[in-house]
Design a protein around this motif. Structure first.
Motif, mmCIF file in Angstrom:
data_model
loop_
_atom_site.group_PDB
_atom_site.id
_atom_site.type_symbol
_atom_site.label_atom_id
_atom_site.label_comp_id
_atom_site.label_asym_id
_atom_site.label_seq_id
_atom_site.Cartn_x
_atom_site.Cartn_y
_atom_site.Cartn_z
ATOM 1 N N TYR A 4 0.831 -1.203 0.000
ATOM 2 C CA TYR A 4 0.000 0.000 0.000
ATOM 3 C C TYR A 4 0.870 1.258 0.000
ATOM 4 O O TYR A 4 0.549 2.248 -0.665
ATOM 5 C CB TYR A 4 -0.921 0.012 1.212
ATOM 6 N N GLY A 8 0.966 4.021 -2.944
ATOM 7 C CA GLY A 8 0.525 5.388 -2.685
ATOM 8 C C GLY A 8 1.428 6.454 -3.262
ATOM 9 O O GLY A 8 1.060 7.635 -3.254
ATOM 10 N N MET A 12 3.375 9.392 0.187
ATOM 11 C CA MET A 12 3.180 8.595 1.396
ATOM 12 C C MET A 12 4.287 8.835 2.411
ATOM 13 O O MET A 12 4.071 8.692 3.619
ATOM 14 C CB MET A 12 3.127 7.107 1.023
ATOM 15 N N THR A 125 -3.415 12.583 -4.322
ATOM 16 C CA THR A 125 -4.523 12.232 -5.208
ATOM 17 C C THR A 125 -4.361 12.906 -6.566
ATOM 18 O O THR A 125 -4.571 12.282 -7.618
ATOM 19 C CB THR A 125 -5.862 12.662 -4.577
ATOM 20 N N SER A 152 -5.243 3.887 -7.943
ATOM 21 C CA SER A 152 -4.902 3.334 -6.633
ATOM 22 C C SER A 152 -4.037 4.306 -5.841
ATOM 23 O O SER A 152 -4.256 4.521 -4.642
ATOM 24 C CB SER A 152 -4.165 2.006 -6.816
ATOM 25 N N GLU A 153 -3.058 4.929 -6.501
ATOM 26 C CA GLU A 153 -2.211 5.919 -5.837
ATOM 27 C C GLU A 153 -3.052 7.069 -5.296
ATOM 28 O O GLU A 153 -2.855 7.522 -4.166
ATOM 29 C CB GLU A 153 -1.167 6.446 -6.820
ATOM 30 N N ILE A 156 -5.296 5.787 -2.223
ATOM 31 C CA ILE A 156 -4.501 5.452 -1.039
ATOM 32 C C ILE A 156 -4.005 6.718 -0.352
ATOM 33 O O ILE A 156 -4.035 6.834 0.880
ATOM 34 C CB ILE A 156 -3.324 4.528 -1.421
ATOM 35 N N CYS A 157 -3.558 7.691 -1.116
ATOM 36 C CA CYS A 157 -3.090 8.949 -0.528
ATOM 37 C C CYS A 157 -4.218 9.672 0.192
ATOM 38 O O CYS A 157 -4.028 10.206 1.293
ATOM 39 C CB CYS A 157 -2.500 9.849 -1.615
ATOM 40 N N ALA A 159 -6.980 8.359 1.512
ATOM 41 C CA ALA A 159 -7.327 7.618 2.723
ATOM 42 C C ALA A 159 -6.257 7.787 3.793
ATOM 43 O O ALA A 159 -6.572 7.958 4.985
ATOM 44 C CB ALA A 159 -7.511 6.144 2.389
ATOM 45 N N SER A 160 -4.993 7.777 3.418
ATOM 46 C CA SER A 160 -3.903 7.898 4.381
ATOM 47 C C SER A 160 -3.902 9.282 5.035
ATOM 48 O O SER A 160 -3.721 9.411 6.251
ATOM 49 C CB SER A 160 -2.556 7.645 3.705
ATOM 50 N N THR A 163 -6.696 9.406 7.502
ATOM 51 C CA THR A 163 -6.415 8.536 8.642
ATOM 52 C C THR A 163 -5.499 9.220 9.651
ATOM 53 O O THR A 163 -5.630 9.003 10.867
ATOM 54 C CB THR A 163 -5.771 7.224 8.155
#
Length: 212
Positions: A4, A8, A12, A125, A152-153, A156-157, A159-160, A163
Motif C-alpha cells: 500500500y 501510494g 506517502m 490524489t 490506486s495511488e 490510497i493517498c 485515505a492515508s 487517517t
C-alpha cells in the motif's frame, strides 16, 4: 502494508512522517497533562500546614516550585505573600501564563498536522490522477493495469491523509479542553491561597480535612 505504501506514491513519505510525529506528540501530552502531575491533590493543605508550623521557608517554597506546575504557580504567590493582595495576584497570574504556555507545548504542531494531512493526501490524489491521465493519453484505455495504478495511488493517498488527520484533530481538541480544565483548577487554588495568606478565608475547616 508495504504494498500500500509503495502504491501510494512518494507523497506517502510525508504522510507517514506526519503520523509518527502526531503519535509521539499525543503520547507525550497524554503523559504530561495528567491531573495528578499538574494539580497534585492536597497541595494547598500541605502549604497551609507548613505555614501553620512555621516551616514554610524559602527552601520549602523552592521545593514546592520544582514539584509540579501548580507548585510553580503557588510558589510565585508565596514569595510575594508579604506584599499586598494585588501584588501577590499579579505574581500568580504572570507565572500562570508561563505555565499555561508550557502546557500548550506541541499543540500547534499537532493542529498543523491535522490541517495539512488531508492536503497532503489531496496532493497525492492529484499526482495519482495526473499519472492516470498521462497513461491514458499515451496508451489509451487498453492497459487497465497502468490506469488502475494511478487511481490506486490517488485513493490510497486520500485515505492515508484522512487517517492521520482525524485522530490528530480529535486529540488536539481533547488536549485544548483538558488544558482549560487544568487552568481553571489552578486558578481556584491560586485564589484560595491569596485569600488564606491575607486572612480573607478561614483555612482551618477547609484544609484540616485534607491533611496529608
Amino acid at each position: 502494508m508495504l504494498e500500500y505504501i509503495r502504491a501510494g506514491g512518494w507523497m506517502m513519505g510525508p504522510i507517514i512522517l506526519a503520523s509518527i510525529v502526531a503519535v509521539a506528540i499525543i503520547l507525550e501530552r497524554l503523559w504530561s497533562l495528567r491531573a495528578s502531575r499538574i494539580v497534585p491533590k492536597h497541595l494547598l493543605a500541605q502549604i497551609y500546614h507548613l505555614h501553620k508550623r512555621g516551616r514554610l521557608d524559602y527552601q520549602a517554597v523552592m521545593q514546592l516550585k520544582d514539584a509540579s506546575p501548580l507548585g510553580r504557580v503557588l510558589s510565585a504567590g508565596l514569595l510575594n505573600a508579604k506584599h499586598s493582595r494585588e501584588v501577590m495576584k499579579e505574581a500568580l497570574e504572570e507565572t500562570g501564563r508561563h505555565v499555561v504556555h508550557e502546557l500548550e507545548r506541541y499543540l500547534n504542531t499537532l493542529g498543523s498536522i491535522a490541517a495539512i494531512s488531508p492536503l497532503m493526501g489531496l496532493l497525492g490524489t492529484v499526482f495519482g490522477m495526473i499519472s492516470t491521465f498521462t497513461v491514458i493519453s499515451s496508451k489509451g484505455v487498453g492497459d487497465p493495469t497502468a490506469v488502475a495504478a494511478g487511481i490506486s495511488e490517488a485513493l490510497i493517498c486520500t485515505a492515508s491523509g484522512l487517517t492521520v488527520a482525524i485522530p490528530a484533530l480529535l486529540f488536539h481538541r481533547y488536549f485544548q479542553r483538558r488544558i482549560e480544565e487544568l487552568v481553571v483548577m489552578m486558578e481556584q487554588h491560586a485564589l484560595k491561597l491569596v485569600e488564606v495568606m491575607h486572612g480573607e478565608r478561614d483555612a482551618t475547616e477547609e484544609f484540616e480535612k485534607n491533611e496529608p
